[in-house]
Scaffold this active site. Structure first.
Site, PDB file in Angstrom:
ATOM      1  N   GLY A 180       3.912   5.298   0.633  1.00  0.00           N
ATOM      2  CA  GLY A 180       3.300   5.054  -0.662  1.00  0.00           C
ATOM      3  C   GLY A 180       3.199   3.569  -0.933  1.00  0.00           C
ATOM      4  O   GLY A 180       3.664   2.735  -0.150  1.00  0.00           O
ATOM      5  N   CYS A 181       2.565   3.247  -2.042  1.00  0.00           N
ATOM      6  CA  CYS A 181       2.290   1.845  -2.346  1.00  0.00           C
ATOM      7  C   CYS A 181       3.574   1.090  -2.739  1.00  0.00           C
ATOM      8  O   CYS A 181       3.888   0.053  -2.161  1.00  0.00           O
ATOM      9  CB  CYS A 181       1.239   1.742  -3.442  1.00  0.00           C
ATOM     10  SG  CYS A 181       1.542   2.815  -4.848  1.00  0.00           S
ATOM     11  N   PHE A 182       4.315   1.633  -3.705  1.00  0.00           N
ATOM     12  CA  PHE A 182       5.556   0.955  -4.093  1.00  0.00           C
ATOM     13  C   PHE A 182       6.525   0.917  -2.915  1.00  0.00           C
ATOM     14  O   PHE A 182       7.280  -0.035  -2.752  1.00  0.00           O
ATOM     15  CB  PHE A 182       6.219   1.689  -5.258  1.00  0.00           C
ATOM     16  CG  PHE A 182       5.417   1.666  -6.528  1.00  0.00           C
ATOM     17  CD1 PHE A 182       5.116   0.460  -7.150  1.00  0.00           C
ATOM     18  CD2 PHE A 182       4.972   2.839  -7.120  1.00  0.00           C
ATOM     19  CE1 PHE A 182       4.388   0.430  -8.345  1.00  0.00           C
ATOM     20  CE2 PHE A 182       4.239   2.816  -8.298  1.00  0.00           C
ATOM     21  CZ  PHE A 182       3.947   1.622  -8.903  1.00  0.00           C
TER      22      PHE A 182
ATOM     23  N   THR B 144       5.882   0.608   0.086  1.00  0.00           N
ATOM     24  CA  THR B 144       5.553  -0.464   1.040  1.00  0.00           C
ATOM     25  C   THR B 144       6.015  -1.803   0.469  1.00  0.00           C
ATOM     26  O   THR B 144       6.662  -2.594   1.147  1.00  0.00           O
ATOM     27  CB  THR B 144       4.029  -0.497   1.297  1.00  0.00           C
ATOM     28  OG1 THR B 144       3.651   0.709   1.963  1.00  0.00           O
ATOM     29  CG2 THR B 144       3.644  -1.692   2.150  1.00  0.00           C
ATOM     30  N   ALA B 145       5.696  -2.021  -0.780  1.00  0.00           N
ATOM     31  CA  ALA B 145       5.950  -3.345  -1.367  1.00  0.00           C
ATOM     32  C   ALA B 145       7.447  -3.649  -1.489  1.00  0.00           C
ATOM     33  O   ALA B 145       7.884  -4.761  -1.175  1.00  0.00           O
ATOM     34  CB  ALA B 145       5.279  -3.438  -2.744  1.00  0.00           C
TER      35      ALA B 145
END
Lengths: 344, 344, 344, 344
Positions: free
Chosen positions: A147-149, A151-152
Site C-alpha cells: 500500500g501507499c502508506f 511504502t512511505a
C-alpha cells in the site's frame, strides 16, 4: 515485449498503470478489464488518454488469457480467486490490493474481515517492496504490491531500525495523503466542496496499513516495531508525506544516522536521500516513482524525524507495480519509470 | 542527436523546456543559462529534477556556443540581440518571447514599447504555429513561438474563419489561464492566499496577445478579424481554456461547421477534435502538447462556440517550441511529445 | 421577531440559510426539515455549526406549522405543493428552487419537464430580484428567488439594456461558478480528484438559467434580449463571475455607460459598482450578499464588457432569500446581511 | 463603546482584526496604521471590505492617540517601543507579535536575536491565552497574544499535562498550517504555482514557537515539558491542525483522559471538545474563534493522540486578540466572536 493486462483498469490505480504500461518500452498493454465500463474505451472514462490509449475494456477472463502478467487493482477480497487462476495458468500476478500483503491470516481476518482461501498461494506470494526485499521478488509469480502508506513509512524508517539506532516502540508516523488515495468512488468527504480548504485526520490509530507497516519492519529487523499511525487527508490530488518520529537510542550520533541511510540507499535509483537542510515535498515526486527522504534531528528531545514523500499513485501503487514487473521479467528495474517529474 | 540549449532556463517555460529536452530521443540538453542562478544546478531550483536533470546553469554565451538550436525564454526585448548572435553563427533560434511575433513594428511599439533592432531578422523569422503555418517553418532559422492565448484562440477559430463560416468582426475570446502563465516572479495577485478561492479577469480588452491573435487569423484568411479578448486568472497551475464566440454567417449549417474542423485538423496529431457532446477541459491536456477542441452551437442566437484547451506550458510554450525544433531539424513532428497526459 | 423555517435544510443552500437566519436579529430559525437527516441535528451534518446551531431536523409539515415564513430549498418540482400549503395557511413562501421563476408554463415544461399545478399561485408569485423588482415584491406571499447565474447576469446588464445602450441580440454571458452551485449530491465531476486542477464548460448554450435571464431582461425592458449563456465549473467552493459581452449601439459613449450604471445602482447597498480600472473578483464577495460590478470597454470592437461577481450561496441563493424576507416583512433590507466579507 | 486601533493593519492579522472590530458591538475601529499604505483606504488593499470598512490608514502615533486599546500586528522587535508608549499613556496594548511572549530574555535572544529593552514592561505583560491564564489577564495593560501553533498545541495538551496523565518528555506536535500563517509578504514557497499541489514540513524542530509552547505547559504544570514540534505548510488559506502524540503514563485509562478534558473545558465557550469518534477538522473552525479538539487513543502503543483545530487568523491571532480585549475591558468574553463559521 511482454503482454501486460490490468484487471480493474478504470479505478485510479488501474488508470495510472495503463498510463505507465502504454509507455513502457518492453511491455505492451494487451488487455484491460472493468466491471463498470466493459465495452467502453478507457479514454471514454479518462479523456486525457484519447488517441494514445484507446483500449476497450473487456472482462477479467480475457485479461488473464491475453496477458503474461496480470495487474490486479481490485477491492480487497477479490484478488485471491484471480491469483489462483493466474497461478494455475502460469501467469504472473501483481496484486495492488491487500489480499496477499499480510503474512498472518489472523491479521488479515482482523483488519479486513477475510480469510485465506488458498493458503498455499500465500506461501508463494512475496511482498513487493523492491528496495527492502529485492532478492525475494525475482522469480516469483505472485507479488503483493504494498500500500501507499506502507511504502512511505518503512522506507523512511528501515535504515534506522535495521541499524538499531532508534527505539522500536513508540514510533509515530504522522502521514498525509492526497485524495486519489481514497479512490474514484464517490464519498461525501471527497466531494470537492467538502474537502476543499479542509484538512483532518481519519481512521486515527485504526487504519489497515498499521499492521502492514509494522510487519515489514519486523520482517526486516527481526524485532517487534510499534508504530502509532495517523493518516490525514490533504486537499491535493497526489502525494503522501510521512513524517516519522522515533526516539534515538542512547549514544547515537547524527553522523551515524546519516551514514546508515546513505549506505542502505546508495544504489537505490528510486530513493533520493536529500542533502542536509532540505525537506521532502510531495510536489517533487508527483508522477514519478521516486521516494524522497529527508532526515532531521531534534536534539533537545533526542528524536529522529525522517520525512518521506512519494506519489501515492506512483511509488505508492502503479509505479511500484511496474518496478515489480521489471524485476519479475528481468528488465532493468528502472525501465519505463524514468520520466522526469514536472517541476510544477 | 542535436545539441539544444536554453537561455533563461530557470523560469517556468525554461524549466518545462528542460524537462522535455532531457527526455527527447534526438536532442540533448547541452547547456542552460540563468542570470539569477548561474553556477547552480537546475535541480537546486526545481528539486523535482534531482538526479535526472542536474545540469549546471551557465551563461547565455556558453549556451549559444554549445548548441545547434537555442531556445530563448526571456522577458520581451532581450531576444533580438540573441537572435542576431545566433543568426550570425548559423544556429537556429526558437524564441518563446514576443520579440518576433508581431510582423508590424508599429504594433510592437504600441504593445511592447520596443523597436525592431534588426528589421532584416524579422523578415527571416517565421511564426511558429505548426498547424497553421507548417510549410513556412521548415528550413527557417528564427522561429517566433506563439504565446499561450495566441495558440489557443486561433486554433479554435481558424477553420471557421478560413471557410468563411463566421462573421470576422465582433468575435469574443473569453480565456482562462492557469497561474504558471504569470511566471515565477513574485506578485501579490499570484500569492497563494490572494489567488486561492479567487477568480477574476485582468487586462480586460487590453492584453498584448490581442493583436497577435488577430494577426494570425488575418494572415491566414486575408481578412480583418476583430476579437474582444478577455483573459482571466484561474486558481490552478496549468492550462488555458479559450471559450470563443462568433456569430454564424447567414445560412451556415451545423454540418458545415463540423466538416470544416474535421477537414482542417484531420491529420493533426496534436489537435483532438472532440466528438459532439463532449467539452474541452484543461485537465485532459495537462503536461501534454495537445489542443483539445469542442464545438457547440447556440441556435437560438446563431452563435458558434468553439472551446479549446491547452497546457499553457505545453502547447502554449515549451511543447510547441519542441514541436518547432522537430520541424526545423526534419524529425518526426511528434518526437519527444507523445507522453500520455495523466488522468488526474 | 418572526419565525422562519427551512424546508431542505441540509443541502448547501439550506445550510447557508440556516447560518444567516441564526444570526438574523429579527428572525428566529424556528424549524428546519430534511428528508435524509430527520431527527439529526443540523450540526451533525455540518459540524462547523456545533454549539451555535444545533437545531434538530424535522418534517416539512412541522416547518410549515411553526413558521411565519418558509424557505424552500428543494429540487425543482417539489415546491408547488408546499406553496399551496403555505398559501392556504397564510404563510409566506420564499422558494429557492425553479418552480415559480418562469412566467410561461411552456418554458417551464420545455426546460424542466414540469407543469404548473396551481396556475393561480403562479399569478401570486413574484420574481425576487429586489434591485430590479423591489416594488413588486413587497406584500407578496410567494417569492421565486432567482437562480445564481440569473442574478449575476441581469444585474450586470440591466442598466445597459434599460437605457438602450447595447444591442439586445447576440449578447454573450460567459459565466464561471464555484462548485457549491452543483449541490451536495455526489457526482463524478465534483469528486475532488476529478475537478481539482481542471476547468471546463458544461451545458453549453443549454442551461436552464438561459430562458430565465432572458425573461428578466425582457420583463424589465419590454424588448426581446438574446443571450448566449455558457457556464463553466471553477475549482473553488463559492462564487460566480459573469463576464458579459454586448455590442454597443452606434454612438454610445463610455460616459453614457458609466452614468447609466451609476444612476441605476446609486441607492443599492448590495451592488458595489467598482471604480474605473478595477475588476470584479469572486474573492471579494465571498460569504456576503454583495454583487460587485466592473465595467470595461473594448473600443476597437465597440463592445461593452460588464463583469459581475456574487457569492452563489449568498446573493445567488440564501443571502438574496433573506433580503426578500426582509422586504416581505418590512425590515430594513440589509438586516442580517451586513457581515464584512473576509479579506482572505 | 471603546476605541480600538490597529498598528500594522494591512498585514493579514491586522486585516482580520479590522474585520472583527468593525463588527464588534462594544468597540469602534478608531484608527488603523500601515507603513506601506499610509493615506490609502484599507478597502483599497482588501477590496472585500469596500463600503463597510473604508478606514484610511494613518500613522502609528495617530493610532495610539485615538485609541483606548492598541493592537500591534508588527514584525517582531517593533512592539517594545510601542508598548512603552502605550503604557506611559495609559492605553492597553495587545501585541500579536512575539516580543512579550517569552518570559526569559535568554530565550528571546536565542530564538529572535533581540533583547528586552524595557524589562519592567515584561513584568507587566501577561500571556494572553484566556482558557489557561484567564485570571491573570484581567486588569492588565500589556497582553502578549500567543502565536497560532502556540495556541493550538497547549490547548490540545493542557488537561493531560495538568492531570499528570502523560509523559512530559518526548511529546510530538505534528502541525499543519494554512498559508496565511506565512503572512502577506511575497516568498517563493507561497507563490501559488509552487505551493499548489505541494506539501512539506519546514523549520523542522527549529521553529520559534517551540520554546513558547513548552513555556506555556511548564508555567501551567510546574514541570518541564519537551515537545518535538514540526510545522508543515498546507495548500489552504486558513487553519491549523495540531496532531499531538504523548505516551500515557502507566495505568492511565481512557476514561480518565476524557474526564480530564471535559472537566477542564466544561465552561469554555470557544473550546469544542468533540464527541468520541469525531475528528477535528480545520474546515469547521474557519472564520471563527473556536478550537475544536478530538481525543484518540492508540492502545497498542499506549499513546494519546489529541488533535486540535483552529483558524490561525481567528483563535490563532485576531480572534484571540479580541477575546483578550473583551477580558481587559470587562465585556462578555464572547462579544463580537459568535459568528457562525460557514459550513463550506
Amino acid at each position: 515485449m511482454i503482454k501486460a493486462g490490468i484487471v480493474g483498469a478504470t479505478g485510479y490505480a488501474g488508470a495510472e498503470l495503463a498510463r505507465l504500461l502504454t509507455q513502457h518500452p518492453q511491455a505492451e498493454l494487451a488487455a484491460a478489464s472493468s466491471v463498470s465500463f466493459t465495452g467502453k474505451k478507457l479514454s471514454d472514462v479518462y479523456p486525457a488518454y484519447r488517441q494514445l490509449c484507446d483500449i476497450v475494456c473487456t472482462t477479467q477472463a480475457e485479461v488473464v488469457e491475453k496477458s503474461d502478467v496480470v495487474f490486479a487493482a481490485l477491492p480487497h477480497g477479490l484478488s485471491q480467486e484471480l491469483a489462483a487462476d493466474c497461478f494455475s495458468k502460469g501467469k504472473a500476478l501483481i496484486d495492488l490490493g491487500a489480499d496477499f500483503r499480510l503474512k498472518n491470516e489472523a491479521d488479515y481476518e482482523k483488519w479486513y474481515g477475510g480469510t485465506f482461501f488458498y493458503p498455499e498461494l500465500h506461501k508463494q506470494a512475496v511482498y513487493g517492496l523492491p528496495e527492502l526485499f529485492r532478492e525475494q521478488i525475482r522469480g516469483k509469480k505472485i507479488v503483493a504490491n504494498p500500500g501507499c502508506f506502507t511504502t512511505a513509512v518503512p522506507l523512511a524508517l528501515a535504515p534506522a531500525v535495521l541499524n538499531d539506532l532508534i527505539e522500536p516502540a513508540g514510533i509515530v508516523a504522522d502521514c498525509k495523503s492526497g485524495v486519489t488515495g481514497a479512490g474514484r468512488s464517490l464519498t461525501q468527504n471527497t466531494h470537492f466542496a467538502e474537502l476543499n480548504e479542509g484538512f483532518s485526520a481519519y481512521k486515527v490509530a485504526n487504519h489497515r496499513h498499521n499492521p502492514e507497516m509494522e510487519q515489514t519492519l519486523r520482517l526486516l529487523s527481526g524485532q517487534n516495531v510499534t508504530i502509532t499511525f495517523v493518516p490525514h487527508l490533504l486537499p491535493v490530488s497526489r502525494g503522501i508525506l510521512a513524517t516519522c518520529y522515533a526516539r534515538l537510542k542512547s549514544g547515537v550520533t547524527p553522523g551515524q544516522i546519516r551514514a546508515a541511510y546513505e549506505k542502505q540507499y546508495a544504489e537505490e535509483f528510486f530513493i533520493r536521500l536529500l542533502p542536509q537542510g532540505k525537506t521532502a515535498d510531495i510536489k517533487n515526486v508527483r508522477l514519478s516513482n521516486f521516494c524522497d527522504i529527508s532526515l532531521h534531528l531534534d536534539l533537545h528531545s533526542s528524536m529522529l524525524i525522517a520525512v518521506s514523500a512519494i506519489d501515492n499513485m506512483g511509488k505508492g501503487a502503479a509505479g511500484q507495480a511496474v518496478q515489480n514487473m521489471n524485476l519479475l521479467f528481468g528488465f532493468d528495474e528502472k525501465t519505463g519509470l524514468t520520466a522526469l517529474p514536472p517541476a510544477f
